[in-house]
Design a protein around this motif. Structure first.
Motif, short mmCIF file in Angstrom:
data_model
loop_
_atom_site.label_atom_id
_atom_site.label_comp_id
_atom_site.label_asym_id
_atom_site.label_seq_id
_atom_site.Cartn_x
_atom_site.Cartn_y
_atom_site.Cartn_z
N SER A 98 2.47 53.37 21.92
CA SER A 98 1.98 52.51 20.82
C SER A 98 2.74 51.19 20.90
O SER A 98 3.97 51.17 20.83
CB SER A 98 2.24 53.14 19.46
OG SER A 98 1.79 54.47 19.46
N PRO A 99 2.00 50.07 21.02
CA PRO A 99 2.67 48.77 21.14
C PRO A 99 3.27 48.33 19.82
O PRO A 99 2.91 48.81 18.75
CB PRO A 99 1.54 47.84 21.57
CG PRO A 99 0.29 48.48 21.08
CD PRO A 99 0.55 49.96 21.06
N ASN B 23 -1.01 38.40 34.95
CA ASN B 23 -2.32 38.47 34.28
C ASN B 23 -2.75 39.91 34.03
O ASN B 23 -3.92 40.27 34.21
CB ASN B 23 -3.41 37.77 35.10
CG ASN B 23 -3.22 36.27 35.08
OD1 ASN B 23 -2.75 35.73 34.07
ND2 ASN B 23 -3.55 35.61 36.16
N ALA B 24 -1.79 40.72 33.66
CA ALA B 24 -2.08 42.15 33.44
C ALA B 24 -1.74 42.53 32.00
O ALA B 24 -1.03 41.80 31.30
CB ALA B 24 -1.27 43.00 34.40
N THR B 25 -2.26 43.66 31.57
CA THR B 25 -1.96 44.13 30.21
C THR B 25 -0.71 45.01 30.23
O THR B 25 -0.30 45.51 31.29
CB THR B 25 -3.13 44.98 29.68
OG1 THR B 25 -3.30 46.11 30.55
CG2 THR B 25 -4.42 44.19 29.62
N LEU B 26 -0.15 45.22 29.05
CA LEU B 26 0.99 46.12 28.92
C LEU B 26 0.59 47.54 29.31
O LEU B 26 1.38 48.30 29.89
CB LEU B 26 1.48 46.08 27.46
CG LEU B 26 2.90 46.58 27.18
CD1 LEU B 26 3.92 45.92 28.09
CD2 LEU B 26 3.27 46.33 25.72
N SER B 27 -0.65 47.87 29.03
CA SER B 27 -1.18 49.19 29.40
C SER B 27 -1.14 49.39 30.93
O SER B 27 -0.73 50.44 31.43
CB SER B 27 -2.61 49.33 28.88
OG SER B 27 -3.19 50.52 29.33
N GLY C 168 -8.84 56.76 17.10
CA GLY C 168 -7.79 56.12 16.31
C GLY C 168 -8.17 54.75 15.78
O GLY C 168 -7.82 54.38 14.65
N TRP C 169 -8.88 53.98 16.59
CA TRP C 169 -9.30 52.64 16.16
C TRP C 169 -10.18 52.75 14.91
O TRP C 169 -9.99 52.03 13.93
CB TRP C 169 -10.06 51.94 17.29
CG TRP C 169 -10.56 50.59 16.89
CD1 TRP C 169 -11.81 50.28 16.44
CD2 TRP C 169 -9.80 49.38 16.82
NE1 TRP C 169 -11.88 48.94 16.13
CE2 TRP C 169 -10.67 48.36 16.35
CE3 TRP C 169 -8.48 49.04 17.13
CZ2 TRP C 169 -10.25 47.03 16.18
CZ3 TRP C 169 -8.08 47.72 16.95
CH2 TRP C 169 -8.95 46.74 16.48
N CYS C 170 -11.13 53.69 14.96
CA CYS C 170 -12.04 53.89 13.81
C CYS C 170 -11.28 54.42 12.60
O CYS C 170 -11.57 54.04 11.47
CB CYS C 170 -13.14 54.88 14.17
SG CYS C 170 -14.27 54.23 15.39
N PHE C 171 -10.30 55.29 12.84
CA PHE C 171 -9.53 55.82 11.72
C PHE C 171 -8.83 54.68 10.99
O PHE C 171 -8.80 54.63 9.76
CB PHE C 171 -8.52 56.86 12.19
CG PHE C 171 -7.75 57.50 11.06
CD1 PHE C 171 -8.36 58.43 10.23
CD2 PHE C 171 -6.43 57.15 10.80
CE1 PHE C 171 -7.67 58.99 9.16
CE2 PHE C 171 -5.74 57.71 9.73
CZ PHE C 171 -6.36 58.63 8.92
N GLY C 172 -8.30 53.72 11.77
CA GLY C 172 -7.67 52.53 11.16
C GLY C 172 -8.64 51.77 10.27
O GLY C 172 -8.30 51.37 9.16
N LEU C 173 -9.87 51.58 10.75
CA LEU C 173 -10.90 50.87 9.96
C LEU C 173 -11.22 51.64 8.68
O LEU C 173 -11.34 51.06 7.60
CB LEU C 173 -12.19 50.74 10.77
CG LEU C 173 -12.21 49.79 11.96
CD1 LEU C 173 -13.57 49.83 12.64
CD2 LEU C 173 -11.90 48.36 11.52
N PHE D 195 -2.89 54.52 25.75
CA PHE D 195 -2.27 53.35 25.13
C PHE D 195 -2.99 53.11 23.82
O PHE D 195 -4.17 52.80 23.81
CB PHE D 195 -2.42 52.15 26.07
CG PHE D 195 -1.44 51.06 25.79
CD1 PHE D 195 -0.16 51.12 26.32
CD2 PHE D 195 -1.78 49.97 25.00
CE1 PHE D 195 0.77 50.11 26.06
CE2 PHE D 195 -0.87 48.96 24.74
CZ PHE D 195 0.41 49.04 25.27
N GLU D 196 -2.28 53.32 22.71
CA GLU D 196 -2.97 53.34 21.41
C GLU D 196 -2.86 51.99 20.70
O GLU D 196 -1.78 51.56 20.33
CB GLU D 196 -2.37 54.43 20.52
CG GLU D 196 -2.54 55.81 21.13
CD GLU D 196 -1.98 56.93 20.27
OE1 GLU D 196 -0.81 56.81 19.84
OE2 GLU D 196 -2.71 57.90 20.02
N ASN D 197 -3.99 51.35 20.52
CA ASN D 197 -4.04 50.10 19.75
C ASN D 197 -4.80 50.37 18.47
O ASN D 197 -6.01 50.50 18.50
CB ASN D 197 -4.80 49.03 20.55
CG ASN D 197 -3.82 48.05 21.17
OD1 ASN D 197 -2.75 47.81 20.64
ND2 ASN D 197 -4.19 47.48 22.31
#
Length: 403
Positions: free
Chosen positions: A391-392, A250-254, A152-157, A354-356
């Motif tokens: 998805s955030p 100190n944690a991520t939403l993921s 998905g990250w690459c598709f965005g690019l 977790f999709e960014n």
């Protein structure tokens, strides 16, 4: 390599762990359309087919992965073969003459057929696109590709670059894109990693895991796979509160999502020792230019969480985050190697994702391109019985995709 002459081949190298997994599942379940990613976009405005096709061809020329096929027969280990040329053709269908309900039915029929048609990984161009013109200034653009090509990250690019190229062609201006970093460099990096140390890490992490009652056991004894989906969103207040809590630890939403999921799972499984798959971005920080590479980087790794009666949600969240950090150097190992080492046939039957993904801005589109993409629906089907996708955003979007 019968279908290609040697002079058509530009390069050849091994697969990433996730590519190998997808190749395996696609070959074993060809009729199911696993790992076909289908984007369905509503387009308003003026869309020039000739320029869209030309832009897509420039993208195909630019990135090796779009000219790649996957060979698995008569080779010790599967390889991906990059071809020098792969012309891309846009399929255009004018359905303005049909009533609205006929149009919807026609497109729906096409989408289902397209999903099940899948791709022949050893010879097809692994991406296709069709545009249905539904009115003087309205279109449905259906763009499909096999997930083995990119995440998905690459598709965005790719979408961002595609629109930049289209814009330049439309206004007859020069465009400049950053130099391409070949995906091959990532594969070469992978080959150099110390697999032994990572397998040792996973063996220790999974030691003593008793196994759990799985979704597979709860469904009828059949190998059918029919996709169901439920989507919902958390409120802005809930999303903000969860983000704030994660920040304090100190944690991520993921990690917060995984912690909540492990509690739920523990109650359903009636066990304090739970295991699920998580999808990691798989992009090594020490590989120069990795954030601009286009290919498949994600990987699935096990997340084992052991709950105790004394645990608060905050301590669970810290624990989950610590585990994420500890696993980072070892996240490049194929899941089947981890399973084999753990002596488990199927360790994971569901995954948390977790999709960014970088997004294109709508207001800019209209003025630059002459059209806007109003909304986009994504169809994908993995071989897992359950996927929790998040998805955030201002409101955390959640989706359960299940068999």
């Amino acid at each position: 390599m019968s279908q290609f002459k040697r002079d058509q081949v530009q390069d050849m190298y091994y697969l990433s762990p996730m590519q190998e997994g997808m190749l395996f599942h696609t070959l074993h379940h060809q009729e199911k359309g696993f790992y076909v990613e289908q984007m369905d976009m509503n387009v308003k405005g003026s869309l020039r087919y000739d320029l869209l096709e030309k832009s897509m061809n420039i993208i195909v020329e630019r990135y090796d992965i779009f000219r790649t096929v996957f060979l698995h027969e008569k080779v010790k280990r599967p390889v991906q073969v990059v071809l020098k040329n792969r012309p891309f053709q846009l399929d255009v269908v004018d359905i303005q003459g049909l009533s609205e309900s006929e149009q919807l039915e026609r497109i729906d029929r096409f989408k289902k057929k397209d999903q099940l048609r899948g791709f022949d990984l050893s010879k097809d161009l692994l991406m296709r696109a069709s545009v249905f013109q539904t009115g003087p200034s309205s279109y449905r653009w259906i763009w499909s590709y096999h997930h083995i090509l990119l995440d998905g990250w690459c598709f965005g690019l790719v979408v961002q670059e595609l629109f930049a190229i289209y814009h330049a062609l439309l206004h007859d201006i020069h465009y400049r894109l950053e130099p391409v970093k070949p995906y091959k460099e990532y594969i070469q990096w992978l080959e150099k990693q110390d697999k032994r140390a990572s397998l040792e890490y996973w063996t220790q992490s999974l030691a003593g895991f008793e196994g759990q009652s799985t979704f597979k056991e709860q469904r009828k004894k059949t190998n059918e796979h029919e996709l169901g989906e439920i989507e919902w969103a958390m409120s802005k207040e809930e999303t903000a509160a969860l983000s704030e809590l994660a920040l304090q630890q100190n944690a991520t939403l993921s990690s917060a999502l995984q912690s909540a999921w492990s509690i739920l799972l523990s109650r359903y499984q009636r066990s304090n020792d739970v295991l699920f798959g998580t999808v990691v971005s798989g992009r090594p920080a020490d590989l120069a230019g990795v954030d601009r590479m286009v290919g498949l980087f994600i990987n699935v790794i096990p997340r084992r969480i052991q709950l105790t009666d004394q645990m608060t949600f905050r301590s669970l969240l810290s624990e989950t985050q610590q585990q994420s950090l500890a696993a980072e150097p070892h996240q490049y190992i194929p899941i089947y190697d981890i399973q084999a080492k753990a002596g488990q046939q199927q360790l994971i039957d569901h995954i948390v994702v977790f999709e960014n993904v970088p997004a294109a801005k709508k207001d800019e589109q209209e003025s630059l391109l002459g059209f806007t993409v109003e909304d986009m629906n994504v169809y994908e089907k993995s071989n897992y019985d359950l996927n929790l996708l998040a998805s955030p955003g201002e409101r955390l979007q959640l989706k359960l995709a299940f068999n």
